[in-house]
Enzyme design. Structure first.
Site, PDB file in Angstrom:
ATOM      1  N   PRO A  44       0.374  -1.150  -0.227  1.00 37.50           N
ATOM      2  CG  PRO A  44      -0.125  -1.192   2.148  1.00 37.50           C
ATOM      3  CD  PRO A  44       0.857  -1.771   1.423  1.00 37.50           C
ATOM      4  CB  CYS A  45       4.628   1.803  -0.180  1.00 38.03           C
ATOM      5  SG  CYS A  45       4.769   0.580   0.955  1.00 38.03           S
ATOM      6  NE  ARG A  46       6.237   4.845  -5.170  1.00 37.71           N
ATOM      7  CZ  ARG A  46       6.771   4.670  -5.169  1.00 37.71           C
ATOM      8  NH1 ARG A  46       6.372   3.649  -6.998  1.00 37.71           N
ATOM      9  NH2 ARG A  46       8.133   5.287  -5.332  1.00 37.71           N
TER      10      ARG A  46
END
Lengths: 236, 222
Positions: B171-173
Site C-alpha cells: 500500500p505504500c503508493r
C-alpha cells in the site's frame, strides 16, 4: 535507552537449543543423524538453518528435494515469525531441546509462505520495520533513513551484529521528549486458539489524561482474556 | 468563501472504511457484482470479498505440458475453444484458455490507515498459483511500475485475519494516486466514496474489474 542496554543485549542474544530431525516420510539414501543448533530468538528460521539444510541434503537425492520446510508436532512452522515467537507459541511448556522436523516435499501451500531466497526474508523484515515506524512516527524516521542505513539494519540481523543493528535501530526507537512516547505502540499478540494469527490494534502509550500506560493496561483493553480474574496470568 | 482549504486527507479511519464498504456492497448487490462482507466473529471488524473465474492464456501457467489439446482437464477448463474440424482440411484455430479462480479481499490496515487489497489465485483443481504465475497475469501496462520499488510491489503475505498465505499489493503508493483524486473531488465540492475510487485504481492491476456504475451510483458516507 542507554540504561536499557543490558536488557537489549539479553533480548538480542537469547537462544533456543533445537534438535532437527528428518521426517520419516522423506526418501533417503542412508540414515541421517539429527542436527543440533542454537537458534537466535530474534531471527528467522529460514535465515539461520542453511546448515540444517546442507546436513540433510547429504543423504538425499536431488530429485527428492523441493523447498525445505519445518514442522513441530504436526504444525508447520511459519518462518516469517521470529524464532522466539514460534517457540513461545508452540513449545514453551516442553523440555528442551526444541524438537523440529525437517521436510523437503509436500510443501503446505495453505499454511506457509514460500521463501525462495534471503531477499524474501529481507523484504519481509523491512516491511515489518516500516509498518512499525508508521505506527511510531508516521513513517518519518524510516523514510528519512538512506538505503544504506536500511541495509545496515538488515545486515546487523543477518550477521548477528548487535552494535551494527542498534546503531540504526536506535533512531527508530527515539521519540521527542515532549510527546512522552511514540504515536502508537507497535505490538502483536500472537495466539494459537483462533484462525486470526494475531491481534494488532492502535494503542497510544499515554492516556488522554497524560498517564504513561503499561503492558497490563494494553492487555486489559485489548485482550482481557489474557489476564484472569485473580490478577494472575493465563498461559498463552 | 474564498480561503485556503486543508488538503484532503489520504487516510481513512476504520469507521469510514466500513461505511464506504457498506455503500459499495449495496451497489454490488444491485448489479450482481458478487461482493460480500465477511464479519470476524465476536468483533466489529470485517472485510469485503469476491471470487472471480478468469480465463487466461495458458502461457500464464508454467506447466506447459499439462495444456495439450488432448488433456482432459483442459477440455473441462475451457471457456472458449474454437477447434475447427481437421478432416475438413482447415487450419485449426485454437483459442484455448485456462481458467483460474481469483479471490479478492479488501481489508483495512490500521497501521497505514488505508484499505489494502489481498488476493489468492488457483487453478480450478485447487493448485495455488506461484508468485511468478501471478506476476505474469499482471497487466503488462502495470508490470514495470510495480517493479520499481522494493516495497511497492506484489508479495506473498499472511492474511492478517485468516492466517493463510495470500498475495498483497503493497500500500505504500496509495497516497500518491489517491491524493489527486481526493483534491479534485474537494475542489469540485463533490464527496467521493474512498473505496470506489481506490478499488477502481488498484483493481485493474490485478485484473479485477470495477464497473463504471460504481463511480456514478455509489455515494460517500455522511
Amino acid at each position: 535507552m542507554a540504561d536499557d542496554k543490558d536488557v537489549l543485549r539479553d533480548v538480542w542474544f537469547g537462544r533456543i537449543p533445537a534438535c532437527f530431525t528428518l521426517s520419516p516420510e522423506e526418501t533417503t539414501e542412508r540414515e541421517a543423524e539429527p542436527y543440533y543448533l542454537l537458534l537466535p530468538r530474534v531471527s528467522y528460521l529460514t535465515l539461520v538453518t542453511d546448515k540444517v539444510k546442507k546436513h540433510f541434503l547429504r543423504v538425499m537425492k536431488a530429485e527428492d528435494v523441493e523447498e525445505m520446510w519445518l514442522e513441530y508436532e504436526g504444525t508447520p512452522l511459519k518462518w516469517h515469525y521470529p524464532i522466539g515467537v514460534l517457540f513461545d507459541l508452540h513449545a514453551s511448556n516442553t523440555a528442551l531441546p526444541w524438537n523440529v522436523t525437517v521436510h523437503f516435499k509436500n510443501f503446505p501451500e495453505d499454511d506457509l509462505l514460500h521463501c525462495a531466497s534471503n531477499s524474501v526474508i529481507e523484504a519481509h523484515f523491512m516491511s515489518c520495520i516500516k509498518e512499525a515506524d508508521a505506527l511510531k512516527h508516521k513513517g518519518q524516521v524510516i523514510n528519512d533513513m538512506q538505503k544504506k542505513d536500511h541495509k545496515q539494519l538488515w545486515m546487523g540481523l543477518q550477521n548477528d551484529k548487535f552494535d551494527q543493528f542498534w546503531a540504526m535501530n536506535r533512531k527508530l526507537m527515539e521519540y521527542p521528549t515532549e510527546e512522552g512516547g511514540f504515536r502508537y505502540i507497535p505490538f502483536r499478540i500472537y495466539q494459537t486458539m483462533s484462525d486470526r494469527p494475531f491481534i494488532q490494534k492502535l494503542f497510544r502509550p499515554v492516556s488522554p489524561e497524560g498517564h504513561t500506560l503499561t503492558l497490563g493496561d494494553l492487555l486489559k483493553e485489548l485482550f482481557p482474556a489474557a489476564i484472569c480474574a485473580e490478577g494472575g496470568w493465563h498461559q498463552r | 468563501m474564498a480561503g485556503e482549504r486543508n488538503p484532503a486527507s489520504c487516510y481513512l479511519d476504520e469507521r469510514t472504511f466500513q461505511l464506504c464498504c457498506q455503500l459499495f456492497l449495496q451497489h454490488s448487490e444491485t448489479i450482481q457484482d458478487g461482493w460480500s462482507w465477511e464479519q470476524i466473529k465476536g468483533t466489529d471488524e470485517g472485510f469485503m470479498k469476491k471470487t472471480v473465474l478468469m480465463p487466461v492464456k495458458p502461457s500464464v501457467l508454467h506447466k506447459q505440458h499439462e495444456y495439450s489439446i488432448q488433456d482432459e482437464n483442459m477440455v473441462t477448463d475451457d471457456i472458449q475453444a474454437n477447434v475447427e474440424d481437421e478432416t475438413a482440411g482447415v487450419q485449426a484455430v485454437c483459442e484455448i484458455h485456462a481458467v483460474l479462480r481469483y479471490e479478492y479481499h479488501v481489508l483495512y490496515s490500521c497501521s497505514y490507515q488505508i484499505p489494502v487489497l489481498y488476493f489468492r489465485a488457483s487453478t480450478l483443481d485447487g493448485r495455488p498459483l506461484s508468485l511468478e504465475e501471478v506476476w505474469s497475469n499482471v497487466h503488462p501496462n502495470y508490470r514495470q511500475r510495480l517493479q520499481q520499488g522494493p516495497w511497492d510491489t506484489l508479495t506473498q503475505q499472511e492474511h492478517p485475519l485468516l492466517g493463510q498465505p495470500f498475495f498483497m499489493l503493497h500500500p505504500c503508493r496509495t497516497e500518491e494516486f489517491m491524493k489527486p483524486a481526493l483534491d479534485l473531488a474537494q475542489a469540485e465540492n463533490k464527496r467521493m466514496n474512498y473505496i470506489v475510487t481506490w478499488l477502481s485504481v488498484v483493481g485493474p492491476v490485478l485484473r479485477l474489474d470495477v464497473p463504471l456504475s460504481y463511480s456514478t451510483e455509489v455515494s460517500a458516507p455522511d
